[in-house]
Design an enzyme around this catalytic site. Structure first.
Site, short mmCIF file in Angstrom:
data_model
loop_
_atom_site.label_atom_id
_atom_site.label_comp_id
_atom_site.label_asym_id
_atom_site.label_seq_id
_atom_site.Cartn_x
_atom_site.Cartn_y
_atom_site.Cartn_z
N SER A 1 3.12 10.85 9.09
CA SER A 1 3.26 11.26 7.50
C SER A 1 4.09 12.09 7.07
O SER A 1 4.96 11.74 5.65
CB SER A 1 1.41 11.35 7.23
OG SER A 1 0.80 10.52 7.37
N HIS B 1 7.35 7.50 9.02
CA HIS B 1 8.32 7.33 7.15
C HIS B 1 10.14 7.63 8.09
O HIS B 1 10.12 8.92 9.20
CB HIS B 1 7.53 8.29 7.03
CG HIS B 1 6.67 7.91 5.94
ND1 HIS B 1 6.74 7.65 4.62
CD2 HIS B 1 5.28 7.83 6.34
CE1 HIS B 1 5.82 7.27 4.80
NE2 HIS B 1 4.63 7.48 5.51
N HIS C 1 3.73 3.77 -3.45
CA HIS C 1 3.43 5.01 -4.11
C HIS C 1 5.21 4.69 -5.02
O HIS C 1 5.26 5.53 -6.25
CB HIS C 1 4.55 5.72 -2.38
CG HIS C 1 3.05 6.85 -2.86
ND1 HIS C 1 1.77 6.97 -3.28
CD2 HIS C 1 2.39 6.27 -1.34
CE1 HIS C 1 1.24 7.13 -2.49
NE2 HIS C 1 1.50 7.06 -0.47
N TYR D 1 31.63 -8.68 13.70
CA TYR D 1 33.02 -8.19 12.58
C TYR D 1 32.45 -7.73 11.59
O TYR D 1 32.54 -8.36 10.63
CB TYR D 1 34.47 -8.02 13.54
CG TYR D 1 35.76 -7.79 13.12
CD1 TYR D 1 35.72 -6.15 14.00
CD2 TYR D 1 36.39 -7.65 11.96
CE1 TYR D 1 36.26 -5.75 13.22
CE2 TYR D 1 37.75 -6.89 11.63
CZ TYR D 1 37.79 -6.26 12.51
OH TYR D 1 38.01 -5.07 12.35
N ARG E 1 0.77 -1.40 -0.22
CA ARG E 1 -0.17 0.24 0.08
C ARG E 1 1.13 1.28 0.28
O ARG E 1 1.46 1.62 -1.00
CB ARG E 1 -0.70 0.36 0.92
CG ARG E 1 -2.27 1.06 1.17
CD ARG E 1 -2.05 2.38 1.31
NE ARG E 1 -1.43 2.94 3.06
CZ ARG E 1 -0.91 3.68 3.04
NH1 ARG E 1 -0.41 4.87 2.28
NH2 ARG E 1 -0.32 3.72 4.04
N ASP E 2 1.13 2.19 1.13
CA ASP E 2 3.00 2.94 0.79
C ASP E 2 3.66 2.89 0.40
O ASP E 2 4.01 3.20 -0.36
CB ASP E 2 2.99 2.44 2.36
CG ASP E 2 3.45 4.85 2.46
OD1 ASP E 2 3.92 4.86 1.88
OD2 ASP E 2 3.10 4.90 4.10
#
Length: 338
Positions: free
Chosen positions: A166, A195, A16, A287, A12-13
């Protein structure tokens, strides 16, 4: 500390990032991997929410309903969610999404406009959906205003209320202040969505949990609007190191990025800088210069580089003990073959 519930919003996000061009086969591949990894809630659909495909927000190649049906056909354990912004998505759209297979809904409004969510939250609850109130751009409201708006969503019937960064503008001190106030003043669980615009997504997610949030968002490889979201793969690793209770499997979450998401992105001409092997260095306390040696040993002995690096950390290997990596890889190969 209470168990943490992880919502993944890659589809969904993260939409974009691909200009809302995930197709049903992409969705099936990524949802299957996230479901197998034990992610609690998987969110799908247009980046701007249910029926966001438009000249205003950008057209997708497929409708949200096609995407939901694809996800629903493959999901077994996780809740399947979409985001709905009143004014973009309607109650009729919500009903159709339910028919297509969603089991959860996130109703999103600007942080000072919770009142416009009342009809949608109430209708979602009437339909038996797990319902989240999602207060966006939370950095723009003071604590008192945020709490009052969150109380509205709670009063409408929301099962969870989110403080949503947002703009990626909040600092950990702001997250701690706002989440603490929500936890103190509401009786429902509190969530947080970050975000990474200031490079603080993981730090803000930790601040939210320490302040009492129990629902946290992420996306594979941090895919999302702006600089992206909290990376789900990193989130699971950090939660493990913090000793938080959750049900996501680290290696399977990493594999969802490496084997499901990244090939989909590369097929669309999108290159990522994701290198989850380096994350394992930090996770294991191994390491940093061991990475190249471990990669070669993994290829030579046919074992997982992550297991090599974790065992290096377990044995507290330090610089100058690179020869130990060969022994570790050989031991792992013997265990694998037996």
């Amino acid at each position: 500390m209470s168990r943490i519930f992880i919502t993944d919003t890659t589809l969904r996000d993260g939409s974009h990032t691909v200009s809302h061009k995930f197709n049903p086969e992409d969705v099936k591949k990524i949802v299957s991997a996230l479901d197998a990894a034990g992610i609690d809630i998987i969110e799908v659909g247009h980046g701007d929410g249910l029926t966001g495909s438009s000249i205003n927000y950008g057209f997708g190649d497929h409708t949200d309903f096609e995407i939901i049906q694809a996800a629903s056909s493959i999901i077994k354990n996780s809740k399947l969610a979409v985001l709905l912004i009143p004014g973009i998505g309607t109650v009729e759209d919500l009903k159709k999404a339910k028919e297509c297979g969603i089991t959860a809904i996130r109703i999103a409004t600007h942080v000072t406009e919770a009142d416009v969510s009342a009809q949608h939250i109430r209708e979602a609850k009437r339909m038996g959906l797990f319902t989240v109130g999602f207060l966006m751009m939370a950095h723009m409201a003071d604590v008192h205003t945020l709490v009052e708006e969150a109380k509205k969503m709670e009063s409408y019937g929301a099962d969870v209320v989110y403080c949503t960064d947002s703009a990626g503008a909040m600092l950990p001190v702001h997250v701690q202040e706002k989440i603490s106030a929500l936890v103190k003043n509401l009786s429902v669980p509190i969530g947080h969505h970050s975000h990474n615009n200031l490079g603080l997504a993981i730090g803000n997610s930790l601040a939210a949990v320490e302040a009492g949030a129990t629902y946290i968002d992420g996306s594979l490889s941090g895919l999302g609007a702006g600089a992206g979201n909290t990376a789900t793969d990193l989130l699971v690793a950090v939660f493990n190191k913090m000793g938080y209770e959750h049900k996501a499997d680290l290696f399977k979450t990493m594999d969802a990025s490496t084997n499901a998401l990244i090939p989909v992105l590369e097929a669309k001409g999108i290159k990522t800088n994701t290198n989850l092997d380096t994350m394992i260095l930090g996770y294991a306390g191994s390491y940093s210069s061991f990475l190249l040696h471990a990669r070669r040993a993994a290829e030579r002995f046919g074992v997982d580089i992550r297991d090599i690096l974790i065992e290096c950390g377990n044995r507290k290997a330090v610089g100058g003990q690179e020869d130990w990596i060969i022994e570790i890889a050989s031991d792992l190969a013997k265990l694998k073959n037996n």
